[in-house]
Motif scaffolding. Structure first.
Motif, PDB file in Angstrom:
ATOM      1  N   THR A   1       0.774  -1.222   0.149  1.00 28.72           N
ATOM      2  CA  THR A   1       0.114   0.075   0.089  1.00 28.72           C
ATOM      3  C   THR A   1       1.094   1.211  -0.004  1.00 28.72           C
ATOM      4  O   THR A   1       0.723   2.251  -0.659  1.00 28.72           O
ATOM      5  N   VAL A   2       1.904   1.289   0.882  1.00 30.24           N
ATOM      6  CA  VAL A   2       2.813   2.454   0.747  1.00 30.24           C
ATOM      7  C   VAL A   2       3.425   2.640  -0.587  1.00 30.24           C
ATOM      8  O   VAL A   2       3.627   3.629  -1.084  1.00 30.24           O
ATOM      9  N   ILE A   3       3.913   1.588  -1.158  1.00 31.13           N
ATOM     10  CA  ILE A   3       4.493   1.665  -2.338  1.00 31.13           C
ATOM     11  C   ILE A   3       3.713   2.175  -3.393  1.00 31.13           C
ATOM     12  O   ILE A   3       3.848   2.985  -4.444  1.00 31.13           O
TER      13      ILE A   3
ATOM     14  N   VAL B   1      13.065  14.299 -10.123  1.00 29.79           N
ATOM     15  CA  VAL B   1      11.975  13.522  -9.429  1.00 29.79           C
ATOM     16  C   VAL B   1      12.088  12.015  -9.950  1.00 29.79           C
ATOM     17  O   VAL B   1      11.996  11.157  -9.029  1.00 29.79           O
ATOM     18  N   VAL B   2      12.302  11.748 -11.215  1.00 31.42           N
ATOM     19  CA  VAL B   2      12.548  10.345 -11.535  1.00 31.42           C
ATOM     20  C   VAL B   2      13.724   9.721 -10.881  1.00 31.42           C
ATOM     21  O   VAL B   2      13.710   8.562 -10.495  1.00 31.42           O
ATOM     22  N   VAL B   3      14.742  10.415 -10.729  1.00 31.57           N
ATOM     23  CA  VAL B   3      16.114   9.744 -10.191  1.00 31.57           C
ATOM     24  C   VAL B   3      15.669   9.336  -8.765  1.00 31.57           C
ATOM     25  O   VAL B   3      16.215   8.630  -8.336  1.00 31.57           O
ATOM     26  N   VAL B   4      15.044  10.095  -7.871  1.00 33.94           N
ATOM     27  CA  VAL B   4      14.763  10.024  -6.546  1.00 33.94           C
ATOM     28  C   VAL B   4      13.777   8.736  -6.496  1.00 33.94           C
ATOM     29  O   VAL B   4      13.984   7.899  -5.674  1.00 33.94           O
ATOM     30  N   LEU B   5      13.072   8.862  -7.355  1.00 38.00           N
ATOM     31  CA  LEU B   5      12.015   7.527  -7.410  1.00 38.00           C
ATOM     32  C   LEU B   5      12.721   6.269  -7.935  1.00 38.00           C
ATOM     33  O   LEU B   5      12.214   5.036  -7.337  1.00 38.00           O
ATOM     34  N   MET B   6      13.649   6.483  -8.671  1.00 41.47           N
ATOM     35  CA  MET B   6      14.345   5.130  -9.202  1.00 41.47           C
ATOM     36  C   MET B   6      15.356   4.613  -7.904  1.00 41.47           C
ATOM     37  O   MET B   6      15.384   3.495  -7.761  1.00 41.47           O
ATOM     38  N   ILE B   7      15.732   5.616  -7.283  1.00 42.61           N
ATOM     39  CA  ILE B   7      16.649   5.121  -6.205  1.00 42.61           C
ATOM     40  C   ILE B   7      15.779   4.712  -5.159  1.00 42.61           C
ATOM     41  O   ILE B   7      16.213   3.708  -4.506  1.00 42.61           O
ATOM     42  N   GLY B   8      14.726   5.106  -4.837  1.00 41.10           N
ATOM     43  CA  GLY B   8      13.654   4.544  -3.957  1.00 41.10           C
ATOM     44  C   GLY B   8      13.295   3.142  -4.343  1.00 41.10           C
ATOM     45  O   GLY B   8      13.297   2.125  -3.529  1.00 41.10           O
ATOM     46  N   THR B   9      13.236   2.825  -5.742  1.00 43.24           N
ATOM     47  CA  THR B   9      12.606   1.624  -6.244  1.00 43.24           C
ATOM     48  C   THR B   9      13.758   0.365  -5.930  1.00 43.24           C
ATOM     49  O   THR B   9      13.454  -0.554  -5.575  1.00 43.24           O
ATOM     50  N   PHE B  10      15.015   1.078  -6.184  1.00 43.57           N
ATOM     51  CA  PHE B  10      16.112   0.075  -6.312  1.00 43.57           C
ATOM     52  C   PHE B  10      16.241  -0.207  -4.736  1.00 43.57           C
ATOM     53  O   PHE B  10      16.702  -1.326  -4.376  1.00 43.57           O
ATOM     54  N   HIS B  11      16.179   0.794  -3.773  1.00 38.47           N
ATOM     55  CA  HIS B  11      16.371   0.473  -2.333  1.00 38.47           C
ATOM     56  C   HIS B  11      15.238  -0.544  -1.950  1.00 38.47           C
ATOM     57  O   HIS B  11      15.626  -1.585  -1.060  1.00 38.47           O
ATOM     58  N   GLU B  12      13.908  -0.238  -2.391  1.00 37.75           N
ATOM     59  CA  GLU B  12      12.880  -1.331  -2.010  1.00 37.75           C
ATOM     60  C   GLU B  12      13.298  -2.599  -2.358  1.00 37.75           C
ATOM     61  O   GLU B  12      12.783  -3.655  -1.898  1.00 37.75           O
TER      62      GLU B  12
END
Length: 119
Positions: free
Chosen positions: A61-63, A96-107
């Motif tokens: 849900t958070v993702i 914005v896209v770079v921050v989201l990509m970093i977050g996705t790779f972390h998850e």
């Protein structure tokens, strides 16, 4: 002036009719025990409220909310890009896209994107 007063009267009349029709349609016809009891996500409200929930469901849900916010942040950029692109808007969109990509790779590395448990 006459036209304005007729339009106001018509709007008030139409609103009143719609309110009355909606009240008639929403009215409970037959009150049974099942219709009178509250329903909360399939849980029985008479038992304990401290029922454990799935942490994986919460993470999914958070993702979902994070990527939903991504769409909200990127849609104005896409609409404004058709008018003209400045360096600031291009840089902010890419950030914005770079921050989201970093977050996705972390998850992904953390294992939050694994939706099932291998036994």
């Amino acid at each position: 002036m006459f036209f304005v007063s007729v339009m106001i009267f018509f709007n008030v009349f139409l609103s009143s009719v719609l309110i009355l029709v909606s009240l008639y349609l929403v009215k409970k016809k037959v009150m049974t025990r099942e219709k009178g009891s509250p329903f909360e996500c399939g849980f029985d409200p008479k038992n304990s409220a401290r029922i454990p929930f799935s942490m994986r469901f919460f993470l999914v849900t958070v993702i979902f909310l994070v990527f939903d916010i991504e769409i909200v942040l990127l849609l104005p950029y896409l609409f404004s890009a058709s008018v003209g692109v400045s360096m600031f808007s291009l840089f902010s969109g890419v950030m914005v896209v770079v921050v989201l990509m970093i977050g996705t790779f972390h998850e992904w590395s953390e294992g939050s994107l694994e939706w099932f448990i291998n036994n």
